[in-house]
Design an enzyme around this catalytic site. Sequence first.
Site, PDB file in Angstrom:
ATOM      1  CG  HIS A 185      -5.551  -2.720   0.164  1.00 41.03           C
ATOM      2  ND1 HIS A 185      -5.034  -2.229  -1.024  1.00 41.03           N
ATOM      3  CD2 HIS A 185      -4.965  -1.991   1.151  1.00 41.03           C
ATOM      4  CE1 HIS A 185      -4.192  -1.249  -0.777  1.00 41.03           C
ATOM      5  NE2 HIS A 185      -4.120  -1.083   0.539  1.00 41.03           N
ATOM      6  CB  SER A 204      -0.945  -0.056   1.208  1.00 39.72           C
ATOM      7  OG  SER A 204      -1.998   0.868   1.074  1.00 39.72           O
ATOM      8  CG  ASP A 212      -2.962  16.434 -13.465  1.00 38.82           C
ATOM      9  OD1 ASP A 212      -4.181  16.466 -13.208  1.00 38.82           O
ATOM     10  OD2 ASP A 212      -2.506  16.158 -14.590  1.00 38.82           O
ATOM     11  CG  ASP A 227      -6.923  -3.555  -3.439  1.00 37.99           C
ATOM     12  OD1 ASP A 227      -7.703  -2.795  -2.820  1.00 37.99           O
ATOM     13  OD2 ASP A 227      -5.686  -3.475  -3.350  1.00 37.99           O
TER      14      ASP A 227
END
Length: 307
Positions: free
Chosen positions: A275, A142, A224, A247
């Site tokens: 996840h 992660s 962005d 996930d």
Amino acid sequence: MHVVKQTSWLLLLIVIIISFRLFMVESNTRAKEEYNRIERAIVSEKIEVNGVRLYYEKTGVGKHKLLLLPGALGSTRTDFAPQIANLDKTHFTVIGWDPRGYGKSRPPDRDWPSDYFRRDVDDAAALMQKLGHKKYSLLGWSDGGITSLILAAKYPERIKKLVVWGANAYIKREEVPLFEGIRDIDTWSERMRAPFMALYGEDYFRNQWSRWIDAYCAYVTERDGDICKDDLKNIACPTLIVHGQKDPAIVQEHPDYLHAHIKGSRLINMPEGKHNLHLRYADEFNKMVTEFLLEDSTGDDEEKAKL
């Protein structure tokens, strides 16, 4: 007389052989017990790194050093318990750390500058350098996967192999509502909340989780959505990307992008993985990672790096 002497020598030889075998068994047993004691032992302490005291744990006696990098507000124990316990300690020395403001690396409380991933990169690299490890592999989950990607790009001479899952190089504007939807921890299940509440207490966790959502989503408004896209071309080590296809936080587009932009990388999709696939499918994950890390092993690169 000749038969008696021959019998005596034979009995003496048998006694010598039996004694030697008993000695070897006893010696091997003692050696195995001592090795198992070393293998099971976990060293943990806090050391000064970049002006803060960082907590780390180390276990195993292997030449191949592994650094585990946890997810947002994660820690060694909450995020990597099956890896700390079950990765092969004869092949690996496993090092887990709590980034500044996380877990046991407090004080200080966590703050969230715009470059918090890159600060974690420099902290992790400095920690390993202080521990004397010049060459090592990364296992990043992660947020820790994002940190690992940047670390491997910034310090390519130090990284032997890289494994990431649940990681992404950018965040899209349409993904922001997903993260806003998990800001309120009261909407979480008790099972999801409990480890964080036990580690931090409610006030710290509630405040820091909301601040993490702000800092993470700021990549959309301020950059962005770009977290580390330009870094990927500088990753030179063998890289394994693992993706759980169920996930909810990281859609297939993200591992596909990493795979397309990291030269020579390998992508493995786990159809049932979510996840936390390394926790839910720990045995399968550990086996997959071990096989990847031990492929084409040519000895202790750390020792070579000292020459």
